[in-house]
Design an enzyme around this catalytic site. Structure first.
Site, PDB file in Angstrom:
ATOM      1  N   LEU A 183      41.501   5.379  -2.590  1.00 57.04           N
ATOM      2  CA  LEU A 183      41.816   5.184  -1.169  1.00 57.04           C
ATOM      3  C   LEU A 183      42.335   3.767  -0.953  1.00 57.04           C
ATOM      4  O   LEU A 183      41.614   2.788  -1.165  1.00 57.04           O
ATOM      5  CB  LEU A 183      40.570   5.432  -0.314  1.00 57.04           C
ATOM      6  CG  LEU A 183      39.857   6.767  -0.592  1.00 57.04           C
ATOM      7  CD1 LEU A 183      38.695   6.946   0.378  1.00 57.04           C
ATOM      8  CD2 LEU A 183      40.819   7.947  -0.515  1.00 57.04           C
ATOM      9  N   ALA A 184      43.585   3.696  -0.564  1.00 58.74           N
ATOM     10  CA  ALA A 184      44.216   2.380  -0.497  1.00 58.74           C
ATOM     11  C   ALA A 184      45.101   2.232   0.730  1.00 58.74           C
ATOM     12  O   ALA A 184      46.062   1.475   0.731  1.00 58.74           O
ATOM     13  CB  ALA A 184      45.039   2.148  -1.765  1.00 58.74           C
ATOM     14  N   LYS A 212      64.332 -25.563 -21.020  1.00 57.38           N
ATOM     15  CA  LYS A 212      64.594 -24.294 -20.313  1.00 57.38           C
ATOM     16  C   LYS A 212      65.631 -23.540 -21.116  1.00 57.38           C
ATOM     17  O   LYS A 212      66.639 -24.117 -21.513  1.00 57.38           O
ATOM     18  CB  LYS A 212      65.131 -24.586 -18.914  1.00 57.38           C
ATOM     19  CG  LYS A 212      65.357 -23.351 -18.088  1.00 57.38           C
ATOM     20  CD  LYS A 212      66.596 -23.450 -17.222  1.00 57.38           C
ATOM     21  CE  LYS A 212      67.870 -23.223 -18.029  1.00 57.38           C
ATOM     22  NZ  LYS A 212      69.098 -23.197 -17.207  1.00 57.38           N
ATOM     23  N   GLY A 229      43.852   1.622   3.907  1.00 57.99           N
ATOM     24  CA  GLY A 229      43.201   0.845   4.966  1.00 57.99           C
ATOM     25  C   GLY A 229      44.011  -0.399   5.305  1.00 57.99           C
ATOM     26  O   GLY A 229      44.771  -0.905   4.489  1.00 57.99           O
ATOM     27  N   ASN A 276      36.231  -6.978   1.147  1.00 58.86           N
ATOM     28  CA  ASN A 276      36.791  -6.807   2.484  1.00 58.86           C
ATOM     29  C   ASN A 276      37.393  -8.087   3.040  1.00 58.86           C
ATOM     30  O   ASN A 276      38.198  -8.050   3.947  1.00 58.86           O
ATOM     31  CB  ASN A 276      35.720  -6.289   3.451  1.00 58.86           C
ATOM     32  CG  ASN A 276      35.243  -4.898   3.068  1.00 58.86           C
ATOM     33  OD1 ASN A 276      36.042  -4.038   2.706  1.00 58.86           O
ATOM     34  ND2 ASN A 276      33.947  -4.682   3.107  1.00 58.86           N
ATOM     35  N   ARG A 282      40.288  -7.558   7.694  1.00 59.91           N
ATOM     36  CA  ARG A 282      39.402  -8.701   7.448  1.00 59.91           C
ATOM     37  C   ARG A 282      39.956  -9.681   6.417  1.00 59.91           C
ATOM     38  O   ARG A 282      39.494 -10.805   6.302  1.00 59.91           O
ATOM     39  CB  ARG A 282      38.016  -8.195   7.008  1.00 59.91           C
ATOM     40  CG  ARG A 282      37.237  -7.521   8.124  1.00 59.91           C
ATOM     41  CD  ARG A 282      36.056  -6.707   7.622  1.00 59.91           C
ATOM     42  NE  ARG A 282      36.433  -5.382   7.135  1.00 59.91           N
ATOM     43  CZ  ARG A 282      35.580  -4.475   6.677  1.00 59.91           C
ATOM     44  NH1 ARG A 282      34.289  -4.756   6.623  1.00 59.91           N
ATOM     45  NH2 ARG A 282      36.002  -3.292   6.260  1.00 59.91           N
TER      46      ARG A 282
HETATM   47  C1  UD1 Z   1      33.163   2.148   3.156  1.00 59.79           C
HETATM   48  C2  UD1 Z   1      32.114   3.249   3.424  1.00 59.79           C
HETATM   49  C3  UD1 Z   1      30.724   2.618   3.325  1.00 59.79           C
HETATM   50  C4  UD1 Z   1      30.555   1.989   1.964  1.00 59.79           C
HETATM   51  C5  UD1 Z   1      31.680   0.976   1.689  1.00 59.79           C
HETATM   52  C6  UD1 Z   1      31.572   0.526   0.235  1.00 59.79           C
HETATM   53  C7  UD1 Z   1      33.140   4.830   4.948  1.00 59.79           C
HETATM   54  C8  UD1 Z   1      33.206   5.322   6.344  1.00 59.79           C
HETATM   55  N1  UD1 Z   1      32.345   3.816   4.731  1.00 59.79           N
HETATM   56  O1  UD1 Z   1      33.059   1.184   4.192  1.00 59.79           O
HETATM   57  O2  UD1 Z   1      29.753   3.607   3.540  1.00 59.79           O
HETATM   58  O3  UD1 Z   1      29.309   1.344   1.913  1.00 59.79           O
HETATM   59  O4  UD1 Z   1      32.962   1.590   1.871  1.00 59.79           O
HETATM   60  O5  UD1 Z   1      32.503  -0.455  -0.063  1.00 59.79           O
HETATM   61  O6  UD1 Z   1      33.794   5.387   4.089  1.00 59.79           O
HETATM   62  N2  UD1 Z   1      40.885   3.665   3.795  1.00 59.79           N
HETATM   63  C9  UD1 Z   1      42.020   4.413   3.883  1.00 59.79           C
HETATM   64  N3  UD1 Z   1      42.384   4.909   5.094  1.00 59.79           N
HETATM   65  C10 UD1 Z   1      41.668   4.687   6.220  1.00 59.79           C
HETATM   66  C11 UD1 Z   1      40.504   3.897   6.112  1.00 59.79           C
HETATM   67  C12 UD1 Z   1      40.121   3.415   4.887  1.00 59.79           C
HETATM   68  O7  UD1 Z   1      42.700   4.637   2.889  1.00 59.79           O
HETATM   69  O8  UD1 Z   1      42.081   5.183   7.263  1.00 59.79           O
HETATM   70  C13 UD1 Z   1      40.471   3.150   2.480  1.00 59.79           C
HETATM   71  C14 UD1 Z   1      40.484   1.644   2.433  1.00 59.79           C
HETATM   72  O9  UD1 Z   1      41.733   1.172   1.962  1.00 59.79           O
HETATM   73  C15 UD1 Z   1      39.370   1.341   1.458  1.00 59.79           C
HETATM   74  C16 UD1 Z   1      38.442   2.529   1.596  1.00 59.79           C
HETATM   75  O10 UD1 Z   1      39.156   3.539   2.235  1.00 59.79           O
HETATM   76  O11 UD1 Z   1      39.835   1.285   0.140  1.00 59.79           O
HETATM   77  C17 UD1 Z   1      37.203   2.170   2.395  1.00 59.79           C
HETATM   78  O12 UD1 Z   1      37.621   1.680   3.643  1.00 59.79           O
HETATM   79  P1  UD1 Z   1      36.979   0.358   4.264  1.00 59.79           P
HETATM   80  O13 UD1 Z   1      37.552   0.139   5.617  1.00 59.79           O
HETATM   81  O14 UD1 Z   1      37.037  -0.750   3.303  1.00 59.79           O
HETATM   82  O15 UD1 Z   1      35.477   0.873   4.452  1.00 59.79           O
HETATM   83  P2  UD1 Z   1      34.139   0.018   4.452  1.00 59.79           P
HETATM   84  O16 UD1 Z   1      33.905  -0.486   5.831  1.00 59.79           O
HETATM   85  O17 UD1 Z   1      34.132  -0.954   3.365  1.00 59.79           O
HETATM   86 CA    CA Z   2      35.575  -1.670   1.798  1.00 63.86          CA
END
Ligand code: UD1
Ligand code: CA
Length: 460
Positions: free
Chosen positions: A9-10, A349, A12, A226, A16
């Site tokens: 999942l990448a 160089k 987000g 984060n 932060r």
């Molecule tokens: C998430 C978990 C949390 C866990 C933590 C561990 C959820 C709701 N929460 O929180 O329980 O303890 O990871 O590190 O899953 N992403 C997407 N699309 C989106 C949102 C997120 O691809 O719409 C991806 C982000 O890029 C990331 C991952 O999902 O790689 C987790 O998202 P992030 O916002 O970092 O969640 P956390 O608040 O860290």
């Molecule tokens: Ca995270």
């Protein structure tokens, strides 16, 4: 168990991080965070790997294309929605789906293996859990006597739930069919209004599936990044891991706290890395070398028994038994043979320097080939640029270039030639010739005294 595929999942926003670079591309020891995750997945035998990226994630796609394929999550509606987008790309896949966050660069193949090991035939999902000293920001694991009931996110947790130190790490192993069944049931009635992937756990349980956990004792492996401080902490941990591997393979690292290596750096046995050594990219150092203090080498190779002191080397290849520095600057395209000496304040160089070439002081060598055993005197400059185009200089074997020589390219100096010190060389020098390109010296007897006397009388 069948085949294993991976979803990273990448997509987000990584708010932060306060960065214009997408979060998962921030490098940890030279590799984007999400690429670390993919490499770890591969180590556990994962076949297809799908990165879920946001719309307009062109930069991400470009940086990660060698590690897997891509699925687009058009809007960032949460990790559950991201997983749904990823599963669309794995529509026909039956088997096990590993899911991991792209922002957890310290994960290893063993972490994924531990989850796969727990995925017995009647288990629908395994989540990796950790006990965090400081669980702030993580989802907390709520259990009953039958196992995990659900996961509550930090923002949704009661003060009491916040006290739980067992956390969800966002590493999961799912049976594809069970995951497919659960994803459409996700809601977004929570503090963030997002589709949480963590809610899949309670949905599976309510549907009668078994959910297991794989507790990972070394919680550092699952650390999520984060913000920039967590990035610094993760980089430090990765660096220590890499340095330890290198040290145990037979390399002396005098000061691990000031030595920096990227993931693909290789160092040969009995080499010594002195303090403040920075080895970047695909740098390969040979055996019995002496590197540092204060050396930065990027994407370069260094042969056995070479010494490099207080210098910068970038995209260069250096042979065996060379001596480089202090204060040398080897820029892209340098190719040094065996036993080459590059001394202080020498910049090169695109310079091919054959075996035994010596340029010991204060020199610029650009766009040049120098034959074996040639000596380049102090203060020699190849004038390779005329303000419009670059030109080459070709210097033969066994040439002696005297100090403070200006070589105006294009130029060829034949084998065995001698160039007198202080020359400005504008045209080719034949083999074994001596080139003198400077004003002839004239001594005017008694002139110094006469000049002083004149000045003295003017003052009186
Ligand atoms: C998430 C978990 C949390 C866990 C933590 C561990 C959820 C709701 N929460 O929180 O329980 O303890 O990871 O590190 O899953 N992403 C997407 N699309 C989106 C949102 C997120 O691809 O719409 C991806 C982000 O890029 C990331 C991952 O999902 O790689 C987790 O998202 P992030 O916002 O970092 O969640 P956390 O608040 O860290
Ligand atoms: Ca995270």
């Amino acid at each position: 168990m069948g085949e294993v595929a991976g979803l990273i999942l990448a997509a987000g926003k990584g708010t932060r991080m306060k960065s214009s670079l997408p979060k998962v591309l921030h490098p940890v020891c030279g590799l984007p965070m999400a690429a670390h995750v993919a490499r770890a997945m591969r180590q556990s035998g994962t076949g297809r790997i799908v990165f879920v990226i946001g719309a307009g994630g062109e930069l991400v796609r470009e940086a990660l294309c060698e590690y897997g394929e891509f699925a687009i999550q058009p809007e960032q509606l949460g990790s559950g929605d991201a997983c749904r987008a990823g599963m669309d790309a794995l529509a026909d896949f039956e088997g096990v789906v590993l899911v991991a966050p792209g922002d957890a660069p310290l994960a290893t193949g063993a972490v994924f293996q531990a989850m796969l090991d727990r995925l017995e035939s009647d288990v629908a999902a395994v989540l990796a859990t950790a006990n965090m000293e400081d669980p702030t920001g993580y989802g907390r694991i709520l259990r009953d006597d039958k196992g995990v009931v659900r996961i509550v996110e930090e923002v949704d947790a009661s003060p009491e739930e916040k006290g739980i130190r067992e956390v969800c790490t966002s590493f999961y192993a799912f049976r594809a069919d069970a995951l497919r069944e659960a994803l459409p049931k996700l809601g977004c009635d929570n503090a963030k209004g997002e589709y949480y992937l963590t809610d899949v756990v309670s949905i599976l349980r309510e549907s009668g599936y078994r959910v297991e956990t794989a507790p990972i004792r070394d919680s550092e492996l699952l650390m999520g990044v984060n913000d920039r401080w967590q990035l610094a902490i993760a980089s430090e941990a990765m660096r220590r891991r890499l340095l330890k591997e290198i040290a145990l393979s037979g390399v002396t690292i005098e000061d691990p706290t000031s030595t920096y290596v990227d993931v693909d750096v290789r160092v040969g046995a009995d080499t010594v890395l002195h303090p403040c050594t920075v080895l970047r990219g695909r740098t390969v150092i040979g055996e019995r070398c002496d590197i540092g203090p204060a050396v930065r080498i990027e994407n370069s190779t260094v042969g056995d028994e070479t010494t490099i002191l207080m210098s910068h080397v970038n995209e260069a290849s250096i042979g065996r038994t060379c001596r480089i520095g202090p204060f040398a600057n080897l820029r892209p395209g340098c190719k040094l043979g065996e036993g080459v000496k590059i001394g202080n304040f020498v910049e090169a160089k695109n310079a091919e320097l054959d075996d035994g070439v010596s340029a010991a002081h204060l020199t610029y060598l650009g766009d040049v080939h120098v034959g074996p055993s040639t000596n380049i005197g102090a203060g020699t400059i190849t004038c390779n640029y005329d303000g419009f185009a670059k030109h080459r200089t070709e210097i033969g074997a066994g040439v002696f270039v005297g100090s403070n020589t200006t070589l105006i390219a294009p130029l060829t100096i034949g084998e065995g030639a001698i160039v007198a010190a202080g020359s400005v060389i504008t045209h080719d020098v034949p083999p074994n010739a001596m080139a003198v390109g400077r004003a002839r010296q004239e001594n005017k007897e008694g002139y110094a005294e006469r000049w002083r006397n004149k000045k003295q009388s003017e003052r009186e």
